[in-house]
Design an enzyme around this catalytic site. Structure first.
Site, PDB file in Angstrom:
ATOM      1  N   LYS A 241       0.855  -1.195   0.000  1.00 42.25           N
ATOM      2  CA  LYS A 241       0.000   0.000   0.000  1.00 42.25           C
ATOM      3  C   LYS A 241       0.884   1.235   0.000  1.00 42.25           C
ATOM      4  O   LYS A 241       1.734   1.410   0.879  1.00 42.25           O
ATOM      5  CB  LYS A 241      -0.922   0.051   1.216  1.00 42.25           C
ATOM      6  CG  LYS A 241      -1.993   1.156   1.067  1.00 42.25           C
ATOM      7  CD  LYS A 241      -2.612   1.575   2.384  1.00 42.25           C
ATOM      8  CE  LYS A 241      -1.843   2.649   3.094  1.00 42.25           C
ATOM      9  NZ  LYS A 241      -1.891   3.987   2.406  1.00 42.25           N
ATOM     10  N   GLY A 294       6.410   4.513   9.100  1.00 40.26           N
ATOM     11  CA  GLY A 294       5.570   5.687   9.302  1.00 40.26           C
ATOM     12  C   GLY A 294       5.678   6.179  10.728  1.00 40.26           C
ATOM     13  O   GLY A 294       6.676   5.940  11.420  1.00 40.26           O
ATOM     14  N   SER A 295       4.644   6.832  11.202  1.00 45.92           N
ATOM     15  CA  SER A 295       4.664   7.420  12.541  1.00 45.92           C
ATOM     16  C   SER A 295       4.525   6.344  13.613  1.00 45.92           C
ATOM     17  O   SER A 295       3.981   5.270  13.376  1.00 45.92           O
ATOM     18  CB  SER A 295       3.522   8.429  12.693  1.00 45.92           C
ATOM     19  OG  SER A 295       2.274   7.763  12.782  1.00 45.92           O
ATOM     20  N   THR A 296       5.010   6.666  14.803  1.00 45.83           N
ATOM     21  CA  THR A 296       4.929   5.724  15.921  1.00 45.83           C
ATOM     22  C   THR A 296       3.477   5.441  16.297  1.00 45.83           C
ATOM     23  O   THR A 296       3.113   4.288  16.560  1.00 45.83           O
ATOM     24  CB  THR A 296       5.703   6.280  17.130  1.00 45.83           C
ATOM     25  OG1 THR A 296       7.101   6.344  16.794  1.00 45.83           O
ATOM     26  CG2 THR A 296       5.526   5.395  18.354  1.00 45.83           C
ATOM     27  N   ASP A 297       2.641   6.459  16.309  1.00 48.23           N
ATOM     28  CA  ASP A 297       1.244   6.249  16.680  1.00 48.23           C
ATOM     29  C   ASP A 297       0.549   5.292  15.710  1.00 48.23           C
ATOM     30  O   ASP A 297      -0.189   4.386  16.119  1.00 48.23           O
ATOM     31  CB  ASP A 297       0.492   7.584  16.728  1.00 48.23           C
ATOM     32  CG  ASP A 297       0.890   8.427  17.928  1.00 48.23           C
ATOM     33  OD1 ASP A 297       1.479   7.879  18.871  1.00 48.23           O
ATOM     34  OD2 ASP A 297       0.616   9.648  17.899  1.00 48.23           O
ATOM     35  N   GLY A 299       2.076   3.115  13.807  1.00 49.62           N
ATOM     36  CA  GLY A 299       2.729   1.816  13.970  1.00 49.62           C
ATOM     37  C   GLY A 299       2.119   0.990  15.080  1.00 49.62           C
ATOM     38  O   GLY A 299       1.986  -0.234  14.964  1.00 49.62           O
ATOM     39  N   GLU A 317       9.288   0.465  11.213  1.00 44.22           N
ATOM     40  CA  GLU A 317      10.311   1.518  11.216  1.00 44.22           C
ATOM     41  C   GLU A 317       9.570   2.815  11.432  1.00 44.22           C
ATOM     42  O   GLU A 317       8.832   3.279  10.560  1.00 44.22           O
ATOM     43  CB  GLU A 317      11.089   1.507   9.894  1.00 44.22           C
ATOM     44  CG  GLU A 317      12.407   2.263   9.970  1.00 44.22           C
ATOM     45  CD  GLU A 317      12.293   3.690   9.471  1.00 44.22           C
ATOM     46  OE1 GLU A 317      12.205   4.589  10.344  1.00 44.22           O
ATOM     47  OE2 GLU A 317      12.277   3.907   8.258  1.00 44.22           O
ATOM     48  N   CYS A 351      12.893  10.625   9.123  1.00 45.98           N
ATOM     49  CA  CYS A 351      12.642  10.074  10.457  1.00 45.98           C
ATOM     50  C   CYS A 351      13.884  10.097  11.340  1.00 45.98           C
ATOM     51  O   CYS A 351      13.772  10.150  12.559  1.00 45.98           O
ATOM     52  CB  CYS A 351      12.105   8.643  10.348  1.00 45.98           C
ATOM     53  SG  CYS A 351      13.129   7.556   9.357  1.00 45.98           S
ATOM     54  N   GLU A 448       8.401  14.852  17.346  1.00 47.53           N
ATOM     55  CA  GLU A 448       8.909  14.828  15.979  1.00 47.53           C
ATOM     56  C   GLU A 448       8.175  15.869  15.137  1.00 47.53           C
ATOM     57  O   GLU A 448       6.974  15.771  14.902  1.00 47.53           O
ATOM     58  CB  GLU A 448       8.730  13.438  15.375  1.00 47.53           C
ATOM     59  CG  GLU A 448       9.411  13.267  14.042  1.00 47.53           C
ATOM     60  CD  GLU A 448       9.326  11.838  13.518  1.00 47.53           C
ATOM     61  OE1 GLU A 448      10.275  11.404  12.848  1.00 47.53           O
ATOM     62  OE2 GLU A 448       8.311  11.159  13.788  1.00 47.53           O
TER      63      GLU A 448
END
Length: 550
Positions: A241, A294-297, A299, A317, A351, A448
């Site tokens: 995606k 992508g972003s931690t949230d 993820g 990542e 990142c 970030e």
């Protein structure tokens, strides 16, 4: 000079980009007022700033490429979405529509997974000799090189990154990565293990199956290569995606993969949005592995969906807030240039950006002044224009988020050294921005930003800076600048991050693993470690009768 450096040092981003172009002389410009989070405008008090920004005011350069692929790629064919819906992908230089792209959702993910499952269970890819898989990947790398300029133009048009960066660094790195993984395809070996008894024990490394992959918008084509390369080398099939902001380059590259001889159904590409297509892929019961950047949230959501469905393997990542530590023995001019690159590269949309610049108190004031001078020389404008170092941010959402963080920095008492506002009245351009006197508890030092905002913090002791650098939820990367080997050794072992660059930054080689500690992720990309993400380990035990030896 840049070309010679690239030839000497190979495919690292640093060697090709840090000295790739010298900034043009700054042209006078008084900044417009800062747009606040609520849309009102308030003047920046008493600050006169200069940026080389003429390219922002000019008419956008017409991209030297056509958009030919906007449908989903499922089972080797470009098809419309099941719903027939499309969404616009935008030019960040203007906000204008580039093209309307098929909007995939759960039904399209189902179709793509079905094709990938059939290609894995019944098709030729995992049953093909590793050497044949290698040859297809090598042909793909050749085609990437053949279409280098066209792919780079798509990437720049859709993303906003400088064309020179895309054409001279990123697209060549994709070809290099594919050749690296092609080389691994026929070198994935098992083991014969001695056992305590008359048994023959084999350890097999087998492809994991259908790999779901979700890539971000900041390096769309490179992340395509980081994900697809090892998955294919190991014999897996893929449903990928793309980020909704940047779907174009992956579709073009996937067409080239099939031109190289990839069987139908082995790589499927679905453009769409996270809550629909992304969630459907992460929670699909017939996907064996999910890889997300992508972003931690987000993820965390991917990890939860994977666990709640079929407990599929997950690699992540995620975000970062990387410290860049400059000791008092540093060559200040060199340190300023490297710290500038570490933060502002790719519009700050990286990142692992060195977004917490820790500078020893003995050289702090000198560093801040020289960092300001360097930022004021940064050439911002149309990324298709020669000499431009910084293009627009990806979209209005990211643009406004960065401006809100700048306002947070000002409201929290940090000193705005330079920048702090948008550039021009069209597109998503932001002035290179620097804050000094930043404290660890400020939002701009903790969260970030993902934009061209450098935060400079002061320290006076090695143990102090280690403690402060590690006091973060993130642990993706760090930079260390010192001429003292003992200091370098102390810091590289003490910093809890996945990568430490010493007297360099953003060196990305195909063989160097990349990933994070703590909330910066799980697993590693690139290098031999990336293959482990796409392999199952199987032990096969067979009795031995009348063994001559054990």
């Amino acid at each position: 000079m840049a070309a010679a450096a690239a030839a000497r040092r190979g495919s690292s981003l640093l060697s090709r980009c840090l000295l790739s172009s010298r900034p043009a002389a700054a042209s006078p410009a008084v900044p417009s007022a800062l747009r606040s989070a609520d849309g009102t405008r308030g003047l920046l008090p008493g600050i006169l700033q200069r940026f080389s920004t003429a390219a922002v005011a000019e008419e956008p350069i017409s991209p030297p490429v056509q958009v030919n692929y906007t449908q989903l790629l499922i089972d080797g064919k470009f098809v419309d979405s099941a719903s027939g819906k499309t969404f616009p992908t935008l030019d960040p230089r203007t906000g204008d529509v580039i093209a309307h792209v098929a909007e995939g959702d759960a039904e399209d993910i189902n179709r793509a997974v079905h094709a990938a499952r059939k290609a894995f269970d019944e098709g030729p890819w995992p049953k093909m000799t590793a050497y044949e898989r290698s040859r297809i990947l090598l042909r793909f790398a050749d085609l990437i090189e053949k279409h280098n300029d066209e792919i780079a133009a798509l990437e720049t048009w859709d993303n906003g990154k400088p064309y020179a960066q895309a054409a001279n660094i990123e697209v060549p790195m994709v070809a290099r990565l594919m050749r690296y993984y092609a080389g691994w395809a026929d070198k994935i070996h098992g083991l014969v293990v001695p056992a305590d008894g008359p048994h023959h024990v084999q350890v097999l490394h087998e492809p994991i199956g259908v790999a779901g992959q979700i890539i971000p918008w900041n390096f769309p084509l490179l992340m395509f290569a980081w994900k697809v390369g090892p998955a294919l080398a190991c014999g897996n099939t893929v449903v990928l995606k793309t980020a909704e902001q940047t779907p174009l380059s992956a579709l073009f590259a996937s067409k080239l993969l099939h031109e190289a001889g990839l069987p139908d159904g082995v790589v499927n590409v679905v453009s769409g949005f996270g809550p629909t297509a992304g969630a459907a892929l992460a929670s699909h019961m017939d996907v064996d592995k999910i890889a997300f950047t992508g972003s931690t949230d987000t993820g965390k959501i991917v990890l939860e969906l994977a666990a709640r469905s079929n407990l599929k393997s997950v690699t992540l990542e995620l975000g970062g807030k990387s410290p860049f530590i400059i000791m008092d023995d540093a060559d200040v001019d060199h340190a300023v240039e490297l710290a500038h690159f570490a933060l502002f590269f790719n519009q700050g949309q990286c990142c692992c950006a060195g977004s917490r610049t820790f500078v020893h108190e003995r050289i702090y004031d000198e560093f801040v002044e020289k960092a300001k001078a360097r930022a004021l020389k940064r050439v911002v404008g149309d990324p298709f224009k020669n000499g431009v170092e910084q293009g627009p941010q990806i979209d209005d959402e990211q643009f406004n988020k960065i401006l809100r963080y700048i306002k947070y920095g000002m409201d929290s008492g940090a000193n705005l050294v330079t920048g702090g506002d948008r550039l021009g009245d069209k597109g998503y351009y932001i002035q290179p921005t620097i804050f000094s006197d930043v404290q660890d508890n400020m939002k701009i030092a903790q969260e970030e930003i993902f934009g061209p905002v450098q935060s400079i913090l002061k320290f006076n002791d090695l143990n102090e800076v280690i403690k402060r650098a590690n006091a973060s939820q993130y642990g993706l990367a760090a930079g260390v600048f010192t001429n003292n080997l003992n200091t370098a050794n102390t810091l590289t072992r003490a910093l809890r991050v996945g990568t430490v660059w010493v007297n360099c930054f953003d060196v990305f080689d195909a063989a160097i693993p990349f990933g994070g500690y703590k909330q910066s992720g799980i697993g590693r990309e690139k290098g031999i470690d990336s293959l482990k993400n796409y392999l199952q380990v199987k032990a096969v035990v067979t009795p031995i009768k009348n063994a001559a030896w054990l």
